[in-house]
Write an enzyme that holds these catalytic residues in place. Structure first.
Site, PDB file in Angstrom:
ATOM      1  N   ARG A 192      12.957   0.451  22.728  1.00  0.00           N
ATOM      2  CA  ARG A 192      13.693   1.662  22.366  1.00  0.00           C
ATOM      3  C   ARG A 192      15.141   1.255  22.136  1.00  0.00           C
ATOM      4  O   ARG A 192      15.687   0.417  22.865  1.00  0.00           O
ATOM      5  CB  ARG A 192      13.631   2.712  23.475  1.00  0.00           C
ATOM      6  CG  ARG A 192      12.328   3.499  23.540  1.00  0.00           C
ATOM      7  CD  ARG A 192      12.125   4.433  22.337  1.00  0.00           C
ATOM      8  NE  ARG A 192      10.905   5.214  22.434  1.00  0.00           N
ATOM      9  CZ  ARG A 192       9.743   4.886  21.865  1.00  0.00           C
ATOM     10  NH1 ARG A 192       9.636   3.788  21.144  1.00  0.00           N
ATOM     11  NH2 ARG A 192       8.693   5.676  21.974  1.00  0.00           N
TER      12      ARG A 192
ATOM     13  N   GLU B  87      18.328   7.389  15.557  1.00  0.00           N
ATOM     14  CA  GLU B  87      17.332   7.254  14.481  1.00  0.00           C
ATOM     15  C   GLU B  87      17.212   8.579  13.744  1.00  0.00           C
ATOM     16  O   GLU B  87      17.178   9.625  14.398  1.00  0.00           O
ATOM     17  CB  GLU B  87      15.977   6.841  15.076  1.00  0.00           C
ATOM     18  CG  GLU B  87      16.015   5.450  15.693  1.00  0.00           C
ATOM     19  CD  GLU B  87      14.684   4.998  16.289  1.00  0.00           C
ATOM     20  OE1 GLU B  87      13.670   5.675  16.084  1.00  0.00           O
ATOM     21  OE2 GLU B  87      14.672   3.964  16.969  1.00  0.00           O
TER      22      GLU B  87
ATOM     23  N   HIS C 170      11.699   1.937  12.446  1.00  0.00           N
ATOM     24  CA  HIS C 170      10.774   2.274  13.538  1.00  0.00           C
ATOM     25  C   HIS C 170       9.320   2.285  13.032  1.00  0.00           C
ATOM     26  O   HIS C 170       8.627   3.306  13.102  1.00  0.00           O
ATOM     27  CB  HIS C 170      11.148   3.640  14.152  1.00  0.00           C
ATOM     28  CG  HIS C 170      10.602   3.837  15.534  1.00  0.00           C
ATOM     29  ND1 HIS C 170      11.272   4.480  16.537  1.00  0.00           N
ATOM     30  CD2 HIS C 170       9.416   3.467  16.098  1.00  0.00           C
ATOM     31  CE1 HIS C 170      10.536   4.512  17.639  1.00  0.00           C
ATOM     32  NE2 HIS C 170       9.393   3.894  17.388  1.00  0.00           N
TER      33      HIS C 170
HETATM   34  N1  NAI Z   1       8.759   0.246  17.930  1.00  0.00           N
HETATM   35  C1  NAI Z   1       7.695   1.007  18.037  1.00  0.00           C
HETATM   36  O1  NAI Z   1       7.223   1.597  17.086  1.00  0.00           O
HETATM   37  C2  NAI Z   1       7.018   1.137  19.353  1.00  0.00           C
HETATM   38  C3  NAI Z   1       7.714   1.007  20.524  1.00  0.00           C
HETATM   39  N2  NAI Z   1       7.067   1.099  21.717  1.00  0.00           N
HETATM   40  C4  NAI Z   1       7.841   0.935  22.944  1.00  0.00           C
HETATM   41  O2  NAI Z   1       7.266  -0.100  23.717  1.00  0.00           O
HETATM   42  C5  NAI Z   1       7.212   0.322  25.063  1.00  0.00           C
HETATM   43  C6  NAI Z   1       6.181  -0.474  25.814  1.00  0.00           C
HETATM   44  O3  NAI Z   1       4.873  -0.091  25.436  1.00  0.00           O
HETATM   45  P1  NAI Z   1       3.624  -0.724  26.246  1.00  0.00           P
HETATM   46  O4  NAI Z   1       3.690  -2.191  26.243  1.00  0.00           O
HETATM   47  O5  NAI Z   1       2.409  -0.062  25.740  1.00  0.00           O
HETATM   48  O6  NAI Z   1       3.958  -0.165  27.703  1.00  0.00           O
HETATM   49  P2  NAI Z   1       3.612  -0.830  29.103  1.00  0.00           P
HETATM   50  O7  NAI Z   1       3.862   0.239  30.097  1.00  0.00           O
HETATM   51  O8  NAI Z   1       2.278  -1.474  29.055  1.00  0.00           O
HETATM   52  O9  NAI Z   1       4.712  -1.983  29.219  1.00  0.00           O
HETATM   53  C7  NAI Z   1       6.031  -1.786  29.603  1.00  0.00           C
HETATM   54  C8  NAI Z   1       6.379  -2.867  30.592  1.00  0.00           C
HETATM   55  O10 NAI Z   1       7.760  -2.802  30.893  1.00  0.00           O
HETATM   56  C9  NAI Z   1       7.919  -3.034  32.279  1.00  0.00           C
HETATM   57  N3  NAI Z   1       9.179  -2.488  32.753  1.00  0.00           N
HETATM   58  C10 NAI Z   1       9.569  -1.199  32.816  1.00  0.00           C
HETATM   59  N4  NAI Z   1      10.806  -1.115  33.299  1.00  0.00           N
HETATM   60  C11 NAI Z   1      11.220  -2.382  33.561  1.00  0.00           C
HETATM   61  C12 NAI Z   1      12.416  -2.939  34.058  1.00  0.00           C
HETATM   62  N5  NAI Z   1      13.435  -2.168  34.422  1.00  0.00           N
HETATM   63  N6  NAI Z   1      12.491  -4.283  34.166  1.00  0.00           N
HETATM   64  C13 NAI Z   1      11.458  -5.078  33.805  1.00  0.00           C
HETATM   65  N7  NAI Z   1      10.289  -4.601  33.310  1.00  0.00           N
HETATM   66  C14 NAI Z   1      10.183  -3.269  33.198  1.00  0.00           C
HETATM   67  C15 NAI Z   1       6.712  -2.332  32.908  1.00  0.00           C
HETATM   68  O11 NAI Z   1       6.467  -2.826  34.212  1.00  0.00           O
HETATM   69  C16 NAI Z   1       5.622  -2.707  31.927  1.00  0.00           C
HETATM   70  O12 NAI Z   1       5.017  -3.920  32.254  1.00  0.00           O
HETATM   71  C17 NAI Z   1       6.980   1.818  24.968  1.00  0.00           C
HETATM   72  O13 NAI Z   1       7.369   2.493  26.147  1.00  0.00           O
HETATM   73  C18 NAI Z   1       7.824   2.200  23.787  1.00  0.00           C
HETATM   74  O14 NAI Z   1       9.141   2.505  24.193  1.00  0.00           O
HETATM   75  C19 NAI Z   1       5.736   1.326  21.785  1.00  0.00           C
HETATM   76  C20 NAI Z   1       5.009   1.487  20.650  1.00  0.00           C
HETATM   77  C21 NAI Z   1       5.581   1.436  19.339  1.00  0.00           C
HETATM   78  O1  3PY Z   2       4.308   4.931  20.360  1.00  0.00           O
HETATM   79  C1  3PY Z   2       5.545   4.794  20.454  1.00  0.00           C
HETATM   80  O2  3PY Z   2       6.129   4.834  21.548  1.00  0.00           O
HETATM   81  C2  3PY Z   2       6.341   4.616  19.239  1.00  0.00           C
HETATM   82  O3  3PY Z   2       7.484   4.289  19.302  1.00  0.00           O
HETATM   83  C3  3PY Z   2       5.728   4.825  17.909  1.00  0.00           C
HETATM   84  O4  3PY Z   2       4.507   4.259  17.788  1.00  0.00           O
END
Ligand code: NAI
Ligand code: 3PY
EC number: 1.1.1.79
Length: 324
Positions: free
Chosen positions: A237, A266, A285
């Site tokens: 993010r 954004e 994004h």
């Molecule tokens: N650019 C895009 O289009 C997308 C962005 N995202 C972003 O990616 C993020 C992660 O998605 P996933 O991998 O599915 O989630 P997830 O929950 O599997 O992974 C997030 C990881 O970050 C770790 N974490 C959280 N806070 C932390 C901290 N302060 N220090 C160290 N580690 C920390 C968690 O323990 C977890 O392992 C989403 O929350 C979203 O913000 C997700 C999908 C699409």
């Molecule tokens: O799923 C999310 O969190 C995104 O940022 C868009 O896929």
């Protein structure tokens, strides 16, 4: 009578039909105060909402006294005040897993595009600057065998580690709140503290959620700890990185380049200094934005709302404590 729900995103026809077979659906363009004002009765009656990219906070919830479930077409849920939802016993559903591989592909795209300067040199070709053998001023840097650091070793971080380890022979570093056994066993990833990760990585890749703890986790002080040859990739993010500090670091040569899919604001304002820096690849994004994955996310969100409003939630719930 079917429960009334508000849809604030366009769905493919078959998924809309599926949603309508369970609910009385009102489609609205957004959840803005103006839309709420114009549709006050619809919000007052709604038991469910489905969409993405809109704030759902305490002020919003005041307009939805009957709301029982919210289903976001995303894995990230930083747009939602989870505490406020939980207090009101509203189930929050999201779409993890279905997008993991696609987002990891996007991150690898950013790694390759920034290191090899793919967009910058392609642009030079388009404007007719390729007139002979290219010189060192068109060269990039290698990706294979370089060290890749991952901040946020969750689902997406793990899928990125897989690509980097098997595809590019890259040593993997990661920082997390605890050791990630699967990453260590399968991809030989090495746990280290944040400062070590910043100092040793050639690519610092962020797949963190936005939380109070991660807001501006990477600022001037952290950027100064990176190698001057290193590249920052952010697909988590935007606000996880202090964008002003990043711009300064890119201008000063504190770091080599940045590949960004997310931004503090954004869409990225057209006058953002990021857009005039040649060492920045800025994507709109698109982390999960393929036809297949966006369809699967929408299908997952529809199924999630059906499960939540019929009391049959098995997975994908952000606040499972309200189910008890
Ligand atoms: N650019 C895009 O289009 C997308 C962005 N995202 C972003 O990616 C993020 C992660 O998605 P996933 O991998 O599915 O989630 P997830 O929950 O599997 O992974 C997030 C990881 O970050 C770790 N974490 C959280 N806070 C932390 C901290 N302060 N220090 C160290 N580690 C920390 C968690 O323990 C977890 O392992 C989403 O929350 C979203 O913000 C997700 C999908 C699409
Ligand atoms: O799923 C999310 O969190 C995104 O940022 C868009 O896929």
């Amino acid at each position: 009578m079917k429960p009334p729900v508000i849809l604030y995103k366009t769905l493919p026809d078959d998924l809309l039909t599926r949603l309508e077979s369970h609910f009385t659906v009102t489609q609205l363009k957004d959840l803005s105060p103006e839309t709420i004002k114009q549709n006050a009765q619809t919000f007052a009656e709604a038991e469910g909402i489905l969409g993405s990219s809109e704030k759902v906070d305490k002020a919003f919830l005041e307009h939805t006294p009957k709301l029982r479930a919210a289903s976001t077409v995303s894995v990230g849920y930083d747009n939602f005040d989870v505490e406020a939802l939980t207090e009101r016993q509203i189930v929050l559903m999201h779409t993890p897993t279905v997008l993991t591989e696609t987002v990891a592909d996007t991150m690898m795209t950013l790694v390759l595009a920034t290191a090899r300067r793919a967009l910058e040199v392609a642009e030079r070709v388009k404007i007719g600057e390729w007139k002979g053998s290219i010189g060192a001023d068109w060269f990039g840097i290698d990706v294979h065998h370089k060290t890749l650091g991952i901040l946020g070793m969750g689902r997406i971080g793990l899928a990125l580690a897989q690509r980097a380890h098997f595809g590019f022979n890259m040593p993997i570093l990661y920082n997390a709140r605890r050791h990630h056994q699967e990453a260590e066993d399968r991809f030989n990833a090495r746990y280290c503290n944040l400062d070590t990760l910043l100092a040793e990585s050639d690519f610092v890749c962020i797949s963190l959620p936005l939380t109070d703890e991660t807001y501006h986790l990477i600022g001037a002080e952290q950027l100064a700890k990176m190698k001057s040859s290193a590249i920052l990739i952010n697909a988590g993010r935007g606000p996880v990185v202090d964008e002003k500090a990043l711009i300064q670091a890119l201008v000063d040569g504190t770091i080599h380049a940045a590949g960004l899919d997310v931004f503090e604001q954004e869409p990225l304002p057209v006058d953002s200094p990021l857009l005039s820096l040649p060492n920045v690849v800025a994507l709109p994004h698109i982390g999960s934005a393929t036809h297949e994955t966006r369809y699967n996310m929408a299908a997952c969100a529809v199924d999630n709302l059906i499960a939540a409003l019929s009391g049959k939630v098995k997975e994908n719930c952000v606040n499972p404590q309200v189910l008890k």
